[in-house]
Design an enzyme around this catalytic site. Structure first.
Site, PDB file in Angstrom:
ATOM      1  N   ASN A   1      29.271  50.912  34.366  1.00  9.21           N
ATOM      2  CA  ASN A   1      29.401  49.476  34.561  1.00  9.21           C
ATOM      3  C   ASN A   1      29.796  48.720  33.318  1.00  9.21           C
ATOM      4  OD1 ASN A   1      28.844  49.271  37.309  1.00  9.21           O
ATOM      5  ND2 ASN A   1      26.681  49.558  36.916  1.00  9.21           N
ATOM      6  N   HIS A   2      29.800  49.380  32.181  1.00 10.30           N
ATOM      7  CA  HIS A   2      29.963  48.607  30.956  1.00 10.30           C
ATOM      8  C   HIS A   2      31.331  47.984  30.787  1.00 10.30           C
ATOM      9  CE1 HIS A   2      26.273  50.715  29.176  1.00 10.30           C
ATOM     10  NE2 HIS A   2      25.957  49.568  29.702  1.00 10.30           N
ATOM     11  N   LYS A   3      32.333  48.506  31.475  1.00  3.89           N
ATOM     12  CA  LYS A   3      33.665  47.916  31.287  1.00  3.89           C
ATOM     13  C   LYS A   3      33.955  46.870  32.350  1.00  3.89           C
ATOM     14  CE  LYS A   3      35.383  51.462  28.450  1.00  3.89           C
ATOM     15  NZ  LYS A   3      36.360  52.417  28.060  1.00  3.89           N
ATOM     16  N   ASN A   4      32.932  46.474  33.092  1.00  3.39           N
ATOM     17  CA  ASN A   4      33.095  45.547  34.202  1.00  3.39           C
ATOM     18  C   ASN A   4      32.955  44.112  33.713  1.00  3.39           C
ATOM     19  OD1 ASN A   4      32.692  43.934  36.404  1.00  3.39           O
ATOM     20  ND2 ASN A   4      31.476  45.432  37.506  1.00  3.39           N
TER      21      ASN A   4
END
Lengths: 283, 320
Positions: free
Chosen positions: A50-53
């Site tokens: 999820n971190h690149k969301n």
């Protein structure tokens, strides 16, 4: 709130759905939820994927701004954790900077008490120790030394930063970031740039080990263009390229351009342009 | 026999088939991407036009769907039933410009939506939730320019905000102090170009930063020490083209890299050789080849990211 939140978490399979986050914020606002609980929610969803969301970051930023200074330590800490997973996570850096700017504006005293800015510089150093190729960390470092109210600004920090930077260069001369950072430290002050012996020293030091290092040759070219007078050390280096010491000083910049065209053929046209644009006093 | 029938040929027919098939997919990936279908449509349709294959599409159907995505506020969403956002508003207007159907919309209404997103400091939010990013400044400027209503926003403030995002390396980030990134650089440089404000760009310094994006394989990365990716063939290349420094990279090596990213069997282009293809990278790869003047492709405008004939029609054809 709990029931609906769980339902929405299932839907977060569609991680990029803006609607889901929008709906969640509406619920939070209408229920006047304690947003510190929302911070705990992030621990549930903050897995690697999820971190690149963008949406998750945006939502987190919304929550942090609403919470204000309470969120300061936990936010800086959180971005640290995320960054340890992926040091080049672009979104974490934006978030961190934005939070820092927000804090400084809203509560300067709180920042001093928390040691936010000082820790920021230290954190950049740690991150660079782990991954010296981290361009994001170098950019953040520049941001901190220029914007922090506690460090005295760029002129005050320059000497220590030059030292930090040149050490990084010598450790890993093929890393683009610290070369650019070094130039950035002298932006708009060519006289100081030419007169700092540390600059020519690092070029010569690197070229002695690898005479083909494009970054070193390029920095050397900049020095020469701004009126740097070649030293005996530089004469020695250039002589390894087959140029004798009897060449007049004025032709050094030209020679370096020719070398660069040869060792960096992909950008040959750039180096040709540099040669064509040499100031008249150096060619 | 054509001199291009060697390993590096552009498979126009295969890419056309690939784009047409993306429309019909109902798998998980498509569902996850549903919210940005408007951008996907813009990428697919513009690519088809660059390859001279736009006639394969049912224009009426496309326009009808685009219009269904418009909200009362004037903004467009990424798909029917989703919320409006400046990103998809730009994509919608680009699609309508491409299909020469700008007469189907109320330009004043759309302008009002965009004007409402401009902040005190000149920046633009993406939607009512307030995320600020120079990408949105580009969307605002590009969209309003296409609608011939650029004067509706405070252009001076918009430009000075973008200028405040300039970094020590000559590049631009998403917000002031944000790391220089090729995608953001494209947005900022294009915003300047469209507004007639390119004086804010240090062309030599930025040009050098951009040409340093070319790595050994011939591909381009987006910032130092990252991997090459076909999408940067657009963002880096268009920026270099606007500032007239595109000759500073090795064009032939870049062409070869892009062509190597094709799936020559099923069509489509991927981020780097042998990866999975998608319509996003297919567009950027072909747009990049167009900027490199690859034969058989129509020329593309580097700032508007639309075929040149479309931009000519907008500014030299009949005014709306």
């Amino acid at each position: 709130m709990g029931e609906m939140a769980h339902g929405r978490q299932r839907d977060l399979n569609f991680r990029t759905s803006v609607r889901v986050w929008h709906f969640r914020r509406l619920i939070l606002e209408s229920l006047q939820s304690d947003l510190r609980d929302e911070m705990k929610f992030f621990e549930l969803v903050a897995n690697k994927g999820n971190h690149k969301n963008y949406q998750i970051w945006h939502h987190r930023r919304w929550v942090a701004e609403k919470l204000g200074t309470i969120a300061a330590t936990s936010e800086l800490q959180f971005t640290q954790e995320v960054l340890s997973l992926d040091a080049k996570n672009y979104h974490a850096w934006s978030h961190r900077q934005e939070l820092s700017s927000h804090i400084i504006f809203m509560a300067q005293w709180a920042l001093q008490a928390l040691g936010g800015w000082e820790n920021e510089l230290e954190y950049c150093r740690e991150l660079l120790e782990v991954d010296i190729l981290n361009n994001s960390a170098w950019n953040q470092r520049y941001f901190v030394i220029t914007k922090s109210p506690f460090l005295g600004g760029l002129p005050a920090m320059r000497d220590s930063e030059v030292s930090f930077c040149t050490n990084a260069i010598i450790e890993n001369p093929d890393n683009e970031s610290p070369w650019r950072f070094l130039r950035g430290l002298y932006k708009g002050d060519n006289e100081a740039f030419v007169n700092d012996p540390a600059i020519s020293k690092v070029c010569i030091c690197v070229l002695e080990k690898n005479k083909n290092c494009v970054f070193a040759l390029s920095l050397l070219l900049d020095l020469l263009c701004y009126g740097f007078q070649p030293t005996p050390d530089l004469n020695r280096i250039l002589s390894t390229w087959g140029f004798s010491g009897s060449e007049s000083d004025q032709k050094y910049a030209n020679l370096v351009c020719l070398i660069l065209e040869k060792v960096d053929p992909m950008r040959a046209r750039y180096w040709i342009w540099r040669r064509d644009s040499l100031p008249s006093h150096v060619c | 026999m054509s001199s291009y029938t060697r390993m590096g040929e552009l498979e126009i027919e295969k890419h056309t088939q690939f784009i047409m098939s993306v429309e019909k997919k109902k798998d998980f990936d498509s569902m996850v991407m549903e919210h940005l279908r408007m951008s996907g449509a813009y990428w697919g349709l513009t690519t088809l036009d660059l390859m001279g294959k736009l006639d394969a599409v049912n224009r009426e159907e496309v326009v009808s769907w685009v219009l269904q995505c418009q909200h009362d506020c004037g903004g467009f969403s990424g798909n029917v039933g989703h919320d409006p956002h400046i990103l998809y508003t730009l994509s919608a207007i680009q699609i309508l410009a491409l299909l020469d159907k700008l007469d189907t919309i109320d330009a004043d209404k759309i302008s009002a939506y965009i004007v409402g997103l401009q902040q005190e400091d000149g920046s633009f939010a993406g939607d009512e939730w307030g995320e600020i990013d120079t990408r949105f400044s580009y969307c605002a400027v590009c969209c309003l320019s296409i609608l011939h209503r650029l004067d509706k926003i405070d252009v001076g403030k918009a430009i000075s905000y973008v200028a405040s995002c300039k970094n020590f390396d000559g590049g631009f980030g998403c917000t002031p102090g944000g790391e220089s990134h090729a995608g953001q650089i494209f947005c900022c440089v294009s915003a300047f170009a469209i507004s007639g404000a390119l004086t804010h760009v240090d062309r030599d310094l930025l040009g050098w930063w951009l040409c340093e994006r070319q790595v050994k394989s011939g591909g381009l990365n987006g910032r130092p020490e990252k991997l090459a990716d076909v999408c940067y063939s657009w963002w880096v290349l268009s920026s270099l083209t606007i500032i007239e420094r595109v000759h500073w990279i090795d064009k032939e090596k870049l062409k070869t890299f892009i062509l190597d990213c094709q799936d020559k069997e099923h069509g489509g282009i991927s981020d780097r050789p042998d990866d999975a293809v998608d319509v996003f990278h297919t567009f950027f790869g072909i747009a990049g080849l167009s900027l490199l003047e690859y034969p058989g492709l129509k020329p593309i405008d580097p700032a508007y990211a639309l075929p040149v004939h479309v931009v000519d029609r907008l500014f030299f054809g009949q005014p709306h």
